[in-house]
Design a protein around this motif. Structure first.
Motif, short mmCIF file in Angstrom:
data_model
loop_
_atom_site.label_atom_id
_atom_site.label_comp_id
_atom_site.label_asym_id
_atom_site.label_seq_id
_atom_site.Cartn_x
_atom_site.Cartn_y
_atom_site.Cartn_z
N ILE A 1 54.91 53.63 6.43
CA ILE A 1 53.71 52.79 6.49
C ILE A 1 52.49 53.66 6.81
N CYS A 2 51.45 53.54 6.02
CA CYS A 2 50.20 54.25 6.32
C CYS A 2 49.52 53.57 7.51
N PRO A 3 49.20 54.36 8.55
CA PRO A 3 48.65 53.76 9.78
C PRO A 3 47.19 53.33 9.65
N VAL A 4 46.56 53.69 8.53
CA VAL A 4 45.15 53.32 8.34
C VAL A 4 45.00 52.08 7.46
N CYS A 5 45.81 51.99 6.39
CA CYS A 5 45.61 50.89 5.44
C CYS A 5 46.85 50.01 5.26
N GLY A 6 47.99 50.40 5.83
CA GLY A 6 49.19 49.58 5.68
C GLY A 6 49.95 49.82 4.37
N TYR A 7 49.51 50.82 3.58
CA TYR A 7 50.24 51.16 2.34
C TYR A 7 51.72 51.38 2.68
N THR A 8 52.60 50.88 1.82
CA THR A 8 54.02 50.84 2.12
C THR A 8 54.82 51.56 1.03
N LYS B 1 49.66 62.20 -0.12
CA LYS B 1 48.50 61.53 0.50
C LYS B 1 48.58 60.04 0.17
N CYS B 2 48.09 59.20 1.07
CA CYS B 2 48.10 57.77 0.78
C CYS B 2 47.24 57.48 -0.45
N PRO B 3 47.82 56.85 -1.48
CA PRO B 3 47.06 56.60 -2.71
C PRO B 3 45.93 55.59 -2.52
N VAL B 4 45.93 54.86 -1.42
CA VAL B 4 44.90 53.84 -1.19
C VAL B 4 43.76 54.40 -0.33
N CYS B 5 44.10 55.12 0.76
CA CYS B 5 43.04 55.55 1.69
C CYS B 5 42.98 57.05 1.92
N GLY B 6 43.96 57.80 1.37
CA GLY B 6 43.88 59.27 1.43
C GLY B 6 44.47 59.94 2.65
#
Ligand SMILES: [Fe+2]
Ligand SMILES: [Fe+2]
Ligand SMILES: [Fe+2]
Ligand SMILES: [Fe+2]
Ligand SMILES: [Fe+2]
Ligand SMILES: [Fe+2]
Lengths: 171, 171
Positions: free
Chosen positions: A141-148, A156-161
Motif C-alpha cells: 500500500i502506498c502511504p501517500v495515496c493508497g495505491y494498492t 515508484k507509485c504510478p499515481v503519486c510517485g
C-alpha cells in the motif's frame, strides 16, 4: 437477532457511521501525538480507537450486515464500484469546477485506488465462492495515496510517485 | 491549503465518512474471513482497510481538521460529550421504545465507554496544554463492549462481565 424497526435501524446506521469516523479520527490524532512527542497520549488514542471499533462492530452486527465471506466481498465490490462510477467521479467534477486543488488531489488519489480495489475483490469473490483462498503473498500500500499492488510493487507509485521503499507491506 | 468552497467541503466531509466506514467494514470482514479459513482474503481486507485510512486522512487534512494535540484532544472531548449527552441518550430512548433488544445492548455498551473516554481525554488535554505527556503504562479494552481502563483492569468487565484475561492491552 437483527434490528427490525425503521427508526432504531436508522439510528444504528448513524451510530456505525459515527463510531467509524471517531475510530479514524483517533488513529490520525495518534500519529500527530506520536510526532509531537506524546507517546502515551498516542497510546490512549490508539486504544480508544480500538474501543470505537468494538462499538462499530456491535452496531454492524445488530444491523445484520456481517455475513459470510462471499457476501461480504459482494458488499465490498458494491461499495468500491459506487465510489468509482458515482461518488468520486461526481466529487471530482465539483472540486475541479471550484478549483479546489487539495481536494482534487485527495479525490484523485482515492478514485485511482478504488478501481484496483474493486478488481481485487472480484477475484477474491470468485475464489471464495469455490471455498478457495487467494494465492497471494504480499499486499503493498502506498502511504501517500493508497495505491494498492499485490505481490509485486512498482519501483515508484504510478499515481503519486512515492518510491517503493516507502510502501507499507501486508504479509 | 485548506478547502474553502462549501460544496467541495461538504463532499470531502462525506468522503471522509465513506472512507471511515469502508475501513471499518473491511476490518470486520477481515476477522470473518480469518475465522472462515481464508487468511489471504483476510490479508487483502486488512491491506485495503489501510488504503482507506490513507484516503480518509488525506480528506481530513484537506478539510483542515488535523491540528496540534491539545486541539485534537478538544475535538475528541467534544465528540465523546455529544455522544454521551445527546446521541446515545436519544438512540437508547428510541431503541427502548421500540423494544429492540440487540440495539439496546449495543447502544448501552457504547454509552458507558464514551463516558470514560471523555474523562480520559480531559486529563490528557490538561497535560498536553502544559507540554506534558500522560504517565500511563497500559490501556485495557474490553473486546465485547469497549470498556476502557487505564493501568489497572478489573477482574471482570463492569459493563458486560467479560473476564480480565480477555481484555486487549495497549502498552
Ligand atoms: Fe464508541
Ligand atoms: Fe477502496
Ligand atoms: Fe502513491
Ligand atoms: Fe478509499
Ligand atoms: Fe468513545
Ligand atoms: Fe465489557
Amino acid at each position: 437477532m437483527v434490528v427490525e424497526r425503521k427508526m432504531t435501524k436508522k439510528f444504528l446506521e448513524d451510530a456505525y457511521a459515527g463510531e467509524s469516523q471517531a475510530h479514524m479520527k483517533y488513529m490520525i490524532f495518534a500519529e500527530v501525538a506520536e510526532k509531537e512527542g506524546f507517546p502515551n497520549i498516542a497510546k490512549l488514542f490508539r486504544a480508544i480507537a480500538f474501543a470505537e471499533l468494538i462499538h462499530a462492530k456491535n452496531h454492524y452486527r445488530a444491523l445484520g450486515n456481517v455475513k459470510d465471506t462471499p457476501n461480504n466481498l459482494q458488499a465490498a465490490i458494491d461499495g468500491e464500484t459506487f465510489e468509482v462510477e458515482e461518488m468520486y467521479s461526481a466529487y471530482k467534477a465539483v472540486a475541479e469546477l471550484q478549483g479546489e486543488k487539495e481536494a482534487i488531489r485527495s479525490i484523485h488519489y482515492a478514485l485511482e485506488a478504488e478501481k484496483i480495489h474493486a478488481e481485487l475483490y472480484k477475484k477474491a469473490k470468485e475464489l471464495a465462492e469455490q471455498k478457495k483462498d487467494m494465492e497471494i503473498k504480499k499486499v503493498y500500500i502506498c502511504p501517500v495515496c493508497g495505491y494498492t499492488a499485490v505481490d509485486e510493487a512498482p519501483e515508484k507509485c504510478p499515481v503519486c510517485g512515492v518510491p517503493r521503499e516507502k510502501f507499507v507491506v501486508f504479509e
